[in-house]
Scaffold this motif. Structure first.
Motif, PDB file in Angstrom:
ATOM      1  N   UNK A 136      18.148  16.792   2.797  1.00 29.44           N
ATOM      2  CA  UNK A 136      18.067  15.547   3.567  1.00 29.44           C
ATOM      3  C   UNK A 136      16.622  15.192   3.921  1.00 29.44           C
ATOM      4  N   UNK A 137      15.813  16.185   4.290  1.00 33.24           N
ATOM      5  CA  UNK A 137      14.409  15.909   4.617  1.00 33.24           C
ATOM      6  C   UNK A 137      13.690  15.303   3.414  1.00 33.24           C
ATOM      7  N   UNK A 138      13.986  15.826   2.241  1.00 42.95           N
ATOM      8  CA  UNK A 138      13.395  15.285   1.018  1.00 42.95           C
ATOM      9  C   UNK A 138      13.904  13.874   0.752  1.00 42.95           C
ATOM     10  N   UNK A 139      15.168  13.629   1.032  1.00 41.65           N
ATOM     11  CA  UNK A 139      15.742  12.295   0.848  1.00 41.65           C
ATOM     12  C   UNK A 139      15.041  11.262   1.714  1.00 41.65           C
ATOM     13  N   UNK A 140      14.814  11.634   2.978  1.00 36.75           N
ATOM     14  CA  UNK A 140      14.110  10.726   3.898  1.00 36.75           C
ATOM     15  C   UNK A 140      12.705  10.430   3.381  1.00 36.75           C
ATOM     16  N   UNK A 141      12.009  11.479   2.911  1.00 34.43           N
ATOM     17  CA  UNK A 141      10.642  11.294   2.410  1.00 34.43           C
ATOM     18  C   UNK A 141      10.626  10.386   1.190  1.00 34.43           C
ATOM     19  N   UNK A 142      11.575  10.580   0.263  1.00 37.91           N
ATOM     20  CA  UNK A 142      11.634   9.746  -0.940  1.00 37.91           C
ATOM     21  C   UNK A 142      11.931   8.286  -0.591  1.00 37.91           C
ATOM     22  N   UNK A 143      12.894   8.077   0.297  1.00 36.73           N
ATOM     23  CA  UNK A 143      13.230   6.713   0.699  1.00 36.73           C
ATOM     24  C   UNK A 143      12.038   6.031   1.357  1.00 36.73           C
ATOM     25  N   UNK A 144      11.352   6.773   2.216  1.00 38.84           N
ATOM     26  CA  UNK A 144      10.200   6.214   2.926  1.00 38.84           C
ATOM     27  C   UNK A 144       9.089   5.817   1.964  1.00 38.84           C
ATOM     28  N   UNK A 145       8.736   6.720   1.054  1.00 34.81           N
ATOM     29  CA  UNK A 145       7.636   6.443   0.124  1.00 34.81           C
ATOM     30  C   UNK A 145       8.003   5.302  -0.822  1.00 34.81           C
ATOM     31  N   UNK A 146       9.209   5.309  -1.375  1.00 38.29           N
ATOM     32  CA  UNK A 146       9.597   4.228  -2.295  1.00 38.29           C
ATOM     33  C   UNK A 146       9.636   2.883  -1.583  1.00 38.29           C
ATOM     34  N   UNK A 147      10.036   2.896  -0.303  1.00 40.48           N
ATOM     35  CA  UNK A 147      10.072   1.647   0.472  1.00 40.48           C
ATOM     36  C   UNK A 147       8.662   1.128   0.742  1.00 40.48           C
ATOM     37  N   UNK A 148       7.752   2.021   1.105  1.00 47.39           N
ATOM     38  CA  UNK A 148       6.382   1.603   1.394  1.00 47.39           C
ATOM     39  C   UNK A 148       5.646   1.127   0.138  1.00 47.39           C
ATOM     40  N   UNK A 149       6.060   1.626  -1.033  1.00 46.90           N
ATOM     41  CA  UNK A 149       5.446   1.198  -2.294  1.00 46.90           C
ATOM     42  C   UNK A 149       6.052  -0.098  -2.835  1.00 46.90           C
ATOM     43  N   UNK A 150       7.165  -0.523  -2.259  1.00 47.21           N
ATOM     44  CA  UNK A 150       7.883  -1.684  -2.786  1.00 47.21           C
ATOM     45  C   UNK A 150       7.046  -2.967  -2.862  1.00 47.21           C
ATOM     46  N   UNK A 151       6.206  -3.284  -1.870  1.00 45.24           N
ATOM     47  CA  UNK A 151       5.430  -4.528  -1.980  1.00 45.24           C
ATOM     48  C   UNK A 151       4.548  -4.588  -3.216  1.00 45.24           C
ATOM     49  N   UNK A 152       4.138  -3.436  -3.723  1.00 47.64           N
ATOM     50  CA  UNK A 152       3.307  -3.409  -4.926  1.00 47.64           C
ATOM     51  C   UNK A 152       4.147  -3.302  -6.197  1.00 47.64           C
ATOM     52  N   UNK A 153       5.056  -2.315  -6.242  1.00 45.92           N
ATOM     53  CA  UNK A 153       5.735  -2.001  -7.490  1.00 45.92           C
ATOM     54  C   UNK A 153       6.887  -2.945  -7.818  1.00 45.92           C
ATOM     55  N   UNK A 154       7.639  -3.373  -6.822  1.00 48.12           N
ATOM     56  CA  UNK A 154       8.796  -4.235  -7.112  1.00 48.12           C
ATOM     57  C   UNK A 154       8.392  -5.553  -7.769  1.00 48.12           C
ATOM     58  N   UNK A 155       7.409  -6.294  -7.253  1.00 45.33           N
ATOM     59  CA  UNK A 155       7.032  -7.548  -7.917  1.00 45.33           C
ATOM     60  C   UNK A 155       6.436  -7.341  -9.308  1.00 45.33           C
ATOM     61  N   UNK A 156       5.613  -6.294  -9.466  1.00 41.99           N
ATOM     62  CA  UNK A 156       4.985  -6.044 -10.765  1.00 41.99           C
ATOM     63  C   UNK A 156       6.033  -5.728 -11.820  1.00 41.99           C
ATOM     64  N   UNK A 157       6.968  -4.849 -11.489  1.00 45.03           N
ATOM     65  CA  UNK A 157       8.025  -4.488 -12.434  1.00 45.03           C
ATOM     66  C   UNK A 157       8.952  -5.669 -12.706  1.00 45.03           C
ATOM     67  N   UNK A 158       9.249  -6.443 -11.663  1.00 44.65           N
ATOM     68  CA  UNK A 158      10.111  -7.616 -11.847  1.00 44.65           C
ATOM     69  C   UNK A 158       9.447  -8.651 -12.746  1.00 44.65           C
ATOM     70  N   UNK A 159       8.153  -8.856 -12.545  1.00 45.38           N
ATOM     71  CA  UNK A 159       7.425  -9.808 -13.390  1.00 45.38           C
ATOM     72  C   UNK A 159       7.451  -9.363 -14.846  1.00 45.38           C
ATOM     73  N   UNK A 160       7.250  -8.078 -15.064  1.00 47.26           N
ATOM     74  CA  UNK A 160       7.192  -7.520 -16.423  1.00 47.26           C
ATOM     75  C   UNK A 160       8.545  -7.583 -17.130  1.00 47.26           C
TER      76      UNK A 160
END
Length: 334
Positions: A136-160
């Motif tokens: 669970x601790x790892x799950x929280x860390x993964x969710x947190x990091x992927x969420x914080x990276x979303x403003x950068x990665x989600x639009x770039x991947x969606x555009x591509x």
């Protein structure tokens, strides 16, 4: 910990019972909301302007549940976190594209499926990881990091990838994600630091606030996509089931290839397979078309159902425990 569950790493029998109730009721409530919106779509079309504010409330709730130990996991065990986050953003976007091509989805629906894949991990993944006897601790860390990276990665991947099917304004989408995701999460963190007693009193109510918000998001999206659901609902459901199921399988495989412990493999599978599909639906409604929001709405229902089933299956298998990030010797090999 989860903005939907509030489940801590070490849970009592009462907390486990509460988590079970949450995982069971959430998809049922969301399914009921979608059914009502299908039956009387005109009554709910006015809710569309509330989609992004409701998503902000959900992200604010996530920020309220984060604590310093959640971030300490990232520093103590960066390799499993990196493996999970890279798998999240490498597997799901391309799976969305492959499934769209394989099923010959219309452009609007294909873009919506791909956008779901480009979003960060789902907010219910932490409680599913807990019920699946994952880390669970790892799950929280993964969710947190992927969420914080979303403003950068989600639009770039969606555009591509989604940009092959229809125009994607990546810059505006990035700014929306900052407003909907990043700012509310950071605000929740600040409130947690300065008003801990107040937040602790509010934590039991957060799951129900979050699920209510998610339900209204689904109702809003379904109400403006009713015609598309009746004409292409089964096709989209097939795409969603494939996307989610293959995400679980490939996420688990990636963790196994890197020889992560069994609880970490389960967590990685859940983090990769479960998406923040409410965010995908909101972004699709704003930047693509109402039909493009349909895959996100259906994913919101399905991944909670599949996550509960997967957790129930894994709970029946003996597994090593995780204590302070270390694995106790396993009784089963997966």
């Amino acid at each position: 910990m989860s903005s939907l569950s509030g489940t801590p790493t070490t849970a009592s029998a009462g907390e486990e019972r509460s988590a079970r109730i949450a995982v069971t009721l959430f998809p049922l409530l969301i399914l009921a909301g979608g059914a009502v919106a299908l039956a009387a779509p005109a009554a709910f079309t006015g809710l569309t302007s509330w989609i992004n504010p409701l998503l902000g409330i959900i992200m604010f709730g996530m920020g309220l549940t984060l604590t310093p130990p959640d971030f300490a996991v990232i520093a103590k065990r960066p390799i499993p976190v990196v493996i999970g986050v890279v798998a999240q953003y490498a597997i799901m976007p391309f799976l969305g594209w492959l499934i769209s091509v394989a099923l010959g989805l219309p452009p609007a629906l294909a873009a919506g499926v791909i956008l779901v894949g480009c979003c960060p991990g789902g907010t219910a993944s932490n409680v599913v990881s807990y019920l699946a006897k994952g880390d669970v601790a790892l799950s929280v860390a993964m969710t947190t990091v992927s969420t914080l990276l979303a403003p950068l990665l989600t639009p770039v991947l969606a555009l591509w990838l989604a940009g092959q099917y229809m125009p994607v304004d990546a810059g505006s989408m990035a700014w929306s994600i900052v407003q909907i995701v990043l700012f509310p999460v950071l605000l929740g963190l600040v409130v947690r630091v300065f008003l801990p007693r107040l937040v602790n009193k509010a934590l039991p109510a957060l799951p129900w606030i979050s699920v209510t918000a998610i339900t209204f998001v689904v109702v809003a999206v379904v109400s403006v996509s009713a015609n598309a659901i009746f004409s292409a609902g089964l096709l989209v459901l097939a795409a969603v089931i494939l996307h989610n199921g293959l995400g679980y399988a490939l996420g688990y495989t990636a963790a196994r290839l890197f020889r992560l412990p069994i609880p970490a493999r389960r967590t990685t599978a859940v983090e990769v397979g479960m998406q923040n599909s409410g965010l995908a639906a909101g972004l699709a409604r704003t930047y693509l078309t109402p039909e493009s929001a349909l895959p996100g709405a259906i994913f919101s229902v399905w991944h909670n159902v599949s996550g509960a089933l997967l957790a129930a299956y894994w709970r029946r298998r003996s597994t090593p425990a995780v204590r302070d990030g270390e694995q106790v010797p396993a009784a089963v090999t997966e």
